[in-house]
Design a protein around this motif. Structure first.
Motif, PDB file in Angstrom:
ATOM      1  N   ALA A 177       2.126   1.371 -10.046  1.00 32.98           N
ATOM      2  CA  ALA A 177       3.254   0.450 -10.205  1.00 32.98           C
ATOM      3  C   ALA A 177       3.778  -0.075  -8.881  1.00 32.98           C
ATOM      4  N   GLY A 178       3.125   0.314  -7.783  1.00 34.31           N
ATOM      5  CA  GLY A 178       3.632  -0.069  -6.464  1.00 34.31           C
ATOM      6  C   GLY A 178       3.751  -1.542  -6.239  1.00 34.31           C
ATOM      7  N   ARG A 179       2.726  -2.284  -6.648  1.00 33.22           N
ATOM      8  CA  ARG A 179       2.739  -3.725  -6.412  1.00 33.22           C
ATOM      9  C   ARG A 179       3.851  -4.408  -7.210  1.00 33.22           C
ATOM     10  N   SER A 180       3.975  -4.031  -8.488  1.00 28.75           N
ATOM     11  CA  SER A 180       5.007  -4.665  -9.303  1.00 28.75           C
ATOM     12  C   SER A 180       6.403  -4.252  -8.855  1.00 28.75           C
ATOM     13  N   ALA A 181       6.532  -3.009  -8.377  1.00 26.39           N
ATOM     14  CA  ALA A 181       7.847  -2.547  -7.921  1.00 26.39           C
ATOM     15  C   ALA A 181       8.292  -3.275  -6.673  1.00 26.39           C
ATOM     16  N   TYR A 198       8.953  -0.023   4.388  1.00 24.78           N
ATOM     17  CA  TYR A 198       9.202  -1.029   5.427  1.00 24.78           C
ATOM     18  C   TYR A 198       9.268  -0.406   6.816  1.00 24.78           C
ATOM     19  N   GLY A 199       9.759   0.830   6.922  1.00 27.23           N
ATOM     20  CA  GLY A 199       9.774   1.512   8.213  1.00 27.23           C
ATOM     21  C   GLY A 199       8.371   1.750   8.736  1.00 27.23           C
ATOM     22  N   VAL A 200       7.490   2.275   7.871  1.00 27.96           N
ATOM     23  CA  VAL A 200       6.087   2.537   8.246  1.00 27.96           C
ATOM     24  C   VAL A 200       5.374   1.232   8.590  1.00 27.96           C
ATOM     25  N   ALA A 201       5.590   0.190   7.763  1.00 31.57           N
ATOM     26  CA  ALA A 201       4.893  -1.086   7.963  1.00 31.57           C
ATOM     27  C   ALA A 201       5.332  -1.765   9.261  1.00 31.57           C
ATOM     28  N   THR A 202       6.639  -1.717   9.576  1.00 29.35           N
ATOM     29  CA  THR A 202       7.136  -2.346  10.806  1.00 29.35           C
ATOM     30  C   THR A 202       6.580  -1.643  12.037  1.00 29.35           C
ATOM     31  N   ALA A 203       6.520  -0.313  11.991  1.00 28.28           N
ATOM     32  CA  ALA A 203       5.942   0.440  13.115  1.00 28.28           C
ATOM     33  C   ALA A 203       4.484   0.027  13.336  1.00 28.28           C
ATOM     34  N   ALA A 249       0.832  -1.212   0.000  1.00 28.44           N
ATOM     35  CA  ALA A 249       0.000   0.000   0.000  1.00 28.44           C
ATOM     36  C   ALA A 249       0.869   1.265   0.000  1.00 28.44           C
ATOM     37  N   GLU A 250       1.936   1.252   0.827  1.00 31.93           N
ATOM     38  CA  GLU A 250       2.823   2.421   0.907  1.00 31.93           C
ATOM     39  C   GLU A 250       3.538   2.668  -0.417  1.00 31.93           C
ATOM     40  N   MET A 251       3.984   1.570  -1.052  1.00 31.99           N
ATOM     41  CA  MET A 251       4.700   1.733  -2.313  1.00 31.99           C
ATOM     42  C   MET A 251       3.758   2.130  -3.451  1.00 31.99           C
TER      43      MET A 251
END
Length: 513
Positions: free
Chosen positions: A418-422, A447-452, A409-411
């Protein structure tokens, strides 16, 4: 403790070596998942059975048998030439590790009174911490050393296991108390099968198949049906694998709930820290292992100190409450991290979490062992270990799915459609060293946002564990060991039986005349 160290080493030493192992054996991503899942599944599912066997048969022999199974599994894994044999060997390792997880604590309770057990529980926490931090570091060194290689990740535990078997043979003196009863094999099969179905579901859902899919319906349906059947059988046999009446004990019920929640919060939250260090902060695998030291040191110090204080004072509830509060606070602090958080601040947050876990985890077992009959020590100990492992497995799987979705979602937000493919899809982890600088920043931020967010999700589970602990009733710690209590209970039971036999079973006939 040597046995416990071996069990922890088995689960952690392969962490950094798995990519190399799967590549050498020409395995798939699915194989990667099953090498991890097979050991965890076998360990978690067999813990209750080992605990019950320890109530019926010689604890020393069972502990040595579990160590021997671990040796066999390790040798098979080390000599594996294909993924199939490797997965089978991990199942054998897991069954042995399940025995070690349950029996090490049962044996300690048998020979040490609860009043003195706090000190030893603290040392157990220290062994747990050392094994947890040493495993990935040792595994990384072995893989990177050309004349050793990944096979030594499995061989390295064998000398420890053999040494533990010999030490136990020479030093451990336990009376053989064999009760002439039949093991409930049907109940054991239903429990293992039901738990396995649910663990396979939580391990693979969101990765191998969608959470809302026919596989989910089949596995959860089968798991629930098998466990309902297990409860039906367990309620009717004279010697159930998990005595259901043990949950009538308020202390056991509350510590079981707290152990499940601690498993979800701790394992589910911390297992992704290494990934955060490597991807979001751009550190190497070895450096990521070293960066987890504040968490491990916090756990080591708090478990040892709390254990010593409990043994000295006999008061244990305040340490459980404080541990649950500090653990919740640590998870809350870690929910504020991002890709720019400095290591100094991270160290403080991890140390706070480690201190809370160290005060809470082992002392839940102590509270339960203190409040059950000696004849049920094995069952009570294994139930707590089982639910903690179950919580960890469920937490890891569910939070892993949340992490994958949040990263995507963040990407997608940063890159548009293109977030999912990236991101390479939900099942793959990007190698940031190969990414161009702008893309690397986007991935690190995601990954920083998701880990938090994972720590934010885990914090309420720790808060619920605090609620369960608050309702515990503090009882004085007993000053006799499990063996002494068992002897007293057996003598009391024999006296009761003799009185019953001596008492008239029917009204005597009225004398005539």
């Amino acid at each position: 403790m040597a046995g416990m160290f071996v069990a922890i080493l088995a689960g952690t030493v392969v962490a950094n070596a798995l990519p190399r192992i799967i590549a050498d054996l020409h395995g798939s991503q699915s194989s990667y998942t099953w090498v991890v899942t097979a050991e965890l599944l076998a360990m978690t599912a067999t813990v209750p059975l080992w605990g019950k066997l320890s109530d019926l048969y010689n604890k020393k022999l069972l502990l040595q048998l579990s160590l021997a199974m671990f040796v066999v599994g390790s040798l098979l894994a080390g000599f594996s030439q294909g993924v199939g044999l490797l997965i089978f060997s991990r199942v054998v390792q897991g069954i042995g590790a399940g025995g070690l997880t349950a029996l090490a604590q049962v044996v300690m309770a048998a020979i040490i009174p609860p009043r003195r057990l706090g000190k030893y529980a603290g040392i157990f926490g220290a062994v747990f911490a050392i094994g947890t931090v040493a495993g990935p570091l040792v595994g990384g060194v072995l893989v990177d050393t050309s004349w050793l290689g990944w096979r030594w990740c499995f061989f390295i535990g064998v000398p420890f296991a053999l040494a533990a078997i010999l030490i136990l043979q020479r030093t451990l003196r336990l009376p053989t108390v064999r009760r002439d009863v039949k093991i409930d094999y049907l109940g054991a099969f239903l429990i293992v099968a039901g738990v396995s179905a649910l663990l396979i579901w939580t391990s693979l859902a969101g990765n191998q198949f969608d959470w809302a899919s026919w596989q989910t319906a089949a596995l959860t349906g089968a798991g629930v049906v098998l466990l309902v059947a297990a409860v039906f059988v367990e309620a009717r046999v004279p010697e159930p694998v998990i005595p259901l009446d043990i949950f009538r004990n308020r202390t056991v019920s509350l510590t079981t709930v707290a152990s499940l929640l601690v498993g979800v919060a701790m394992f589910g939250g911390t297992v992704f820290l290494s990934q955060y260090f490597q991807i979001s902060l751009g550190k190497s695998p070895t450096m990521a292992g070293l960066m987890s030291l504040p968490l491990i040191l916090g756990l080591l110090v708090s478990s040892t100190v709390a254990g010593q204080i409990i043994s000295a004072t006999g008061k244990w509830k305040i340490h459980l409450i404080a541990g649950a509060v500090i653990m919740t606070g640590g998870l809350g602090l870690l929910a504020t991290i991002d890709a720019d958080t400095g290591f100094g601040l991270l160290s403080v947050y991890m140390a706070v979490l480690g201190i809370g876990v160290g005060m809470l985890m082992q002392n839940l077992v102590l509270a339960a062992q203190n409040d059950v009959p000696a004849a049920e020590l094995g069952a009570a100990t294994s139930v707590l270990s089982f639910f903690r492992s179950m919580g960890g497995t469920i937490g890891t799987s569910v939070l892993g799915a949340i992490l994958a979705n949040r990263v995507t979602a963040e990407m997608t937000k940063s890159l548009g459609g293109a977030g999912r493919s990236a991101s390479g899809g939900e099942s793959s982890v990007p190698d940031i060293s190969t990414l161009p600088a702008p893309m690397r920043e986007i991935v690190q931020h995601a990954y920083g946002v998701a880990t938090a967010e994972l720590f934010l999700v885990a914090a309420p589970f720790a808060a619920l564990a605090l609620v369960a602990v608050l309702f515990l009733k503090e009882k004085p710690l007993k000053t006799t060991s499990g063996m002494e209590r068992l002897a007293e209970e057996s003598k009391a039971e024999e006296s009761k039986r003799e009185r019953t036999e001596d008492s008239p079973s029917a009204t005597p006939p009225t004398p005539v005349g």
